[in-house]
Design a protein around this motif. Structure first.
Motif, mmCIF file in Angstrom:
data_model
loop_
_atom_site.group_PDB
_atom_site.id
_atom_site.type_symbol
_atom_site.label_atom_id
_atom_site.label_comp_id
_atom_site.label_asym_id
_atom_site.label_seq_id
_atom_site.Cartn_x
_atom_site.Cartn_y
_atom_site.Cartn_z
ATOM 1 N N UNK A 51 -23.289 30.157 25.019
ATOM 2 C CA UNK A 51 -24.047 31.375 24.758
ATOM 3 C C UNK A 51 -25.156 31.056 23.762
ATOM 4 N N UNK A 52 -26.375 31.536 24.038
ATOM 5 C CA UNK A 52 -27.466 31.333 23.097
ATOM 6 C C UNK A 52 -27.113 32.006 21.783
ATOM 7 N N UNK A 53 -27.144 31.233 20.710
ATOM 8 C CA UNK A 53 -26.713 31.759 19.427
ATOM 9 C C UNK A 53 -27.253 30.913 18.284
ATOM 10 N N UNK A 54 -27.191 31.467 17.104
ATOM 11 C CA UNK A 54 -27.498 30.743 15.874
ATOM 12 C C UNK A 54 -26.246 30.787 15.015
ATOM 13 N N UNK A 55 -25.872 29.655 14.444
ATOM 14 C CA UNK A 55 -24.630 29.602 13.673
ATOM 15 C C UNK A 55 -24.776 28.622 12.513
ATOM 16 N N UNK A 56 -24.034 28.902 11.464
ATOM 17 C CA UNK A 56 -23.990 28.017 10.305
ATOM 18 C C UNK A 56 -22.967 26.914 10.556
ATOM 19 N N UNK A 57 -23.341 25.703 10.211
ATOM 20 C CA UNK A 57 -22.426 24.574 10.404
ATOM 21 C C UNK A 57 -22.306 23.802 9.101
ATOM 22 N N UNK A 58 -21.232 24.027 8.331
ATOM 23 C CA UNK A 58 -21.017 23.284 7.083
ATOM 24 C C UNK A 58 -20.516 21.871 7.370
ATOM 25 N N UNK A 59 -21.428 20.945 7.559
ATOM 26 C CA UNK A 59 -21.074 19.563 7.900
ATOM 27 C C UNK A 59 -20.272 18.901 6.786
ATOM 28 N N UNK A 60 -20.694 19.181 5.528
ATOM 29 C CA UNK A 60 -20.093 18.525 4.355
ATOM 30 C C UNK A 60 -20.131 17.006 4.547
ATOM 31 N N UNK A 61 -19.015 16.338 4.428
ATOM 32 C CA UNK A 61 -18.992 14.878 4.596
ATOM 33 C C UNK A 61 -18.300 14.465 5.895
ATOM 34 N N UNK A 62 -18.222 15.368 6.846
ATOM 35 C CA UNK A 62 -17.588 15.035 8.113
ATOM 36 C C UNK A 62 -18.559 14.232 8.981
ATOM 37 N N UNK A 63 -18.025 13.611 10.028
ATOM 38 C CA UNK A 63 -18.849 12.838 10.949
ATOM 39 C C UNK A 63 -18.217 12.887 12.327
ATOM 40 N N UNK A 64 -19.012 12.506 13.319
ATOM 41 C CA UNK A 64 -18.497 12.492 14.682
ATOM 42 C C UNK A 64 -19.584 12.093 15.656
ATOM 43 N N UNK A 65 -19.220 12.021 16.914
ATOM 44 C CA UNK A 65 -20.174 11.679 17.967
ATOM 45 C C UNK A 65 -19.851 12.504 19.196
ATOM 46 N N UNK A 66 -20.868 13.108 19.804
ATOM 47 C CA UNK A 66 -20.647 13.921 20.995
ATOM 48 C C UNK A 66 -21.956 14.132 21.745
ATOM 49 N N UNK A 67 -21.858 14.794 22.896
ATOM 50 C CA UNK A 67 -23.022 15.265 23.624
ATOM 51 C C UNK A 67 -22.619 16.559 24.311
ATOM 52 N N UNK A 68 -23.583 17.370 24.707
ATOM 53 C CA UNK A 68 -23.269 18.646 25.338
ATOM 54 C C UNK A 68 -24.333 18.975 26.372
ATOM 55 N N UNK A 69 -23.977 19.815 27.312
ATOM 56 C CA UNK A 69 -24.835 20.120 28.455
ATOM 57 C C UNK A 69 -25.822 21.234 28.171
ATOM 58 N N UNK A 70 -26.246 21.357 26.936
ATOM 59 C CA UNK A 70 -27.237 22.362 26.559
ATOM 60 C C UNK A 70 -28.037 21.829 25.377
#
Length: 258
Positions: A3-22
């Motif tokens: 869904x088209x949206x705006x959201x806050x993302x508190x990354x802090x010191x986390x990490x990861x790897x991904x991809x998405x179809x949008x």
């Protein structure tokens, strides 16, 4: 389907790897978040926005305890279905989302990003319509930014040398180079080795020694003053570095002009 949206993302010191179809927009709020694609990367700070195409694999890592992004998720098909108007320009072949890119925020985009973050964080629960409205507005402003050619320059040697020259007596750290050039640590090191054949700090030292040679050969400035102006603790430290890197002492370099 996203869904088209705006959201806050508190990354802090986390990490990861991904991809998405949008596609996504990642707008810096606090701290720095490294974002690495296959052929490019950057440290996203409060001055920057990253464009993530659909299906673009990327690695992210928060560098600070307060690292935070404002994320815009885009359902392109839904925007097109809304009919004519500014939303309909968000087509799947949209040039803005054709490849990963990083841009410096304009003053307008920076203010809107902060306003959106404040409003979304103040609500106990984000309403769908508000999250959607911010998504379309922030996307429109990012598109305007893109069309006015404010994309980060590919060859940033001038920016690097300008920073070093302004800080000769207090050489910039790698973290300061990252912020100025808009690069992550990995990207900065790779770029410096590709562009100069050396590490970032080796380039900083090389530039300082270029100034040392210039002053020694064109002025009568005392060696102790040159050492101070270039950030060395004393003339002995400058002599040691000149002998190691240039294979000549400051005195020998000065005599070469005669």
């Amino acid at each position: 389907m996203i869904q088209t949206q705006t959201r806050l993302n508190p990354i802090c010191r986390t990490s990861g790897e991904h991809c998405h179809a949008f596609p996504q927009l990642l707008l810096g709020l606090r701290g720095t978040t490294d974002c690495e694609f296959e052929h490019t990367g950057c440290g996203i700070s409060a001055e920057q926005v990253a464009v993530v195409p659909r299906d673009a694999a990327h690695f992210f890592a928060g560098k600070n305890a307060d690292s935070q992004l404002l994320v815009v998720d885009l359902d392109v098909a839904a925007l097109i279905d809304d009919g004519p108007g500014p939303h309909s320009t968000d087509a799947p072949n949209d040039e803005l989302f054709a490849e990963p890119r990083f841009m410096y925020m304009s003053d307008d985009l920076r203010q809107l990003t902060r306003c959106a973050a404040r409003q979304l964080s103040s609500l106990p629960r984000h309403t769908d319509i508000l999250a959607y409205q911010w998504a379309t507005l922030l996307t429109a402003q990012t598109r305007l930014l893109f069309t006015t050619n404010t994309t980060m320059p590919q060859d940033q040697r001038i920016d690097l040398d300008r920073l070093i020259d302004s800080r000769l007596n207090s050489p910039p750290s790698n973290h300061e180079l990252q912020r100025t050039l808009g690069m992550s640590s990995t990207r900065l090191n790779g770029w410096a080795r590709e562009r100069f054949g050396m590490t970032p700090q080796q380039r900083v030292l090389e530039r300082r020694l270029q100034w040392a040679q210039h002053w020694l050969r064109t002025t009568d400035k005392p060696i102790s003053h040159i050492a101070h102006d270039l950030g060395f603790c004393n003339s002995s430290a400058l002599t040691h570095v000149c002998r190691r890197v240039l294979e000549a002492t400051p005195g020998e370099l000065r005599r070469q002009r005669r």
